[in-house]
Design a protein around this motif. Structure first.
Motif, PDB file in Angstrom:
ATOM      1  N   ARG A  30      51.898  37.965  46.208  1.00 26.09           N
ATOM      2  CA  ARG A  30      51.186  38.961  45.396  1.00 26.09           C
ATOM      3  C   ARG A  30      49.979  38.362  44.670  1.00 26.09           C
ATOM      4  N   TRP A  31      50.116  37.159  44.116  1.00 30.18           N
ATOM      5  CA  TRP A  31      49.074  36.627  43.221  1.00 30.18           C
ATOM      6  C   TRP A  31      48.517  35.261  43.626  1.00 30.18           C
ATOM      7  N   LYS A  32      48.646  34.867  44.897  1.00 24.16           N
ATOM      8  CA  LYS A  32      48.178  33.536  45.295  1.00 24.16           C
ATOM      9  C   LYS A  32      46.696  33.334  44.982  1.00 24.16           C
ATOM     10  N   ALA A  33      45.883  34.342  45.189  1.00 22.59           N
ATOM     11  CA  ALA A  33      44.445  34.199  44.940  1.00 22.59           C
ATOM     12  C   ALA A  33      44.172  33.840  43.479  1.00 22.59           C
ATOM     13  N   SER A  71      45.947  48.019  33.583  1.00 28.27           N
ATOM     14  CA  SER A  71      46.673  46.891  34.148  1.00 28.27           C
ATOM     15  C   SER A  71      45.855  46.274  35.273  1.00 28.27           C
ATOM     16  N   VAL A  72      45.674  44.965  35.222  1.00 24.65           N
ATOM     17  CA  VAL A  72      44.959  44.231  36.262  1.00 24.65           C
ATOM     18  C   VAL A  72      46.005  43.610  37.179  1.00 24.65           C
ATOM     19  N   TRP A  73      46.225  44.209  38.330  1.00 29.66           N
ATOM     20  CA  TRP A  73      47.203  43.725  39.319  1.00 29.66           C
ATOM     21  C   TRP A  73      48.600  43.574  38.720  1.00 29.66           C
ATOM     22  N   GLY A  74      49.018  44.501  37.898  1.00 32.65           N
ATOM     23  CA  GLY A  74      50.361  44.447  37.314  1.00 32.65           C
ATOM     24  C   GLY A  74      50.444  43.703  36.005  1.00 32.65           C
TER      25      GLY A  74
END
Length: 149
Positions: free
Chosen positions: A112-115, A29-32
């Motif tokens: 969590r995923w802004k980037a 899993s890549v960041w969930g």
């Protein structure tokens, strides 16, 4: 309903999404990340795409950072799908979250995923005022997912 869609570019479709899906199918899993499988609303065939599953206050959500894309239309028609991680398959049902209830979910998703996805939110970020999150809410479908019984 908003017609907002940010189509992915060549690199995202042909490199990034394929890489994330390949890793996720192998149990990494890549960041969930998970691979979302949902039946096509016209064909009935399974369609897949990598997604990020957000857990907030014990509930799980799928957020469409690119807007009203194909998987969101299919999800509305199918009412659920499957999340894949390696050999694990988790069937679920989905309920679309009303625009008025999306702000805290969008804030948590952006924290969590802004980037990874911030560019699709037109300058709105996790620290933006509530009014800005409510303004963009119609552009980003959100589904609460619960395990299928």
């Amino acid at each position: 309903m908003s017609a907002h869609v940010k189509k992915p570019g060549w690199f995202t479709v042909n490199v990034f999404n394929r890489l994330v899906a390949w890793l996720t199918r192998r149990g990494i899993s890549v960041w969930g990340s998970r691979v979302l499988a949902v039946r096509g609303r016209k064909s009935g065939q399974w369609r897949t795409t990598p997604v990020n599953v957000l857990t907030l206050d014990g509930r799980r959500y799928l957020v469409a950072p690119r807007g009203h894309v194909q998987w969101t239309h299919n999800m509305r028609a199918a009412g659920g799908g499957e999340l894949h991680l390696g050999k694990s398959v988790d069937p679920f049902t989905a309920t679309e979250v009303p625009d008025a209830d999306k702000a805290p979910i969008l804030r948590a998703y952006l924290k969590r995923w802004k980037a990874e996805v911030g560019v699709f939110f037109n300058g709105v970020g996790p620290d933006s005022p509530e009014t800005e999150l409510r303004r963009i809410a119609p552009d980003h479908p959100v589904f609460e997912i619960t395990p299928a019984r």
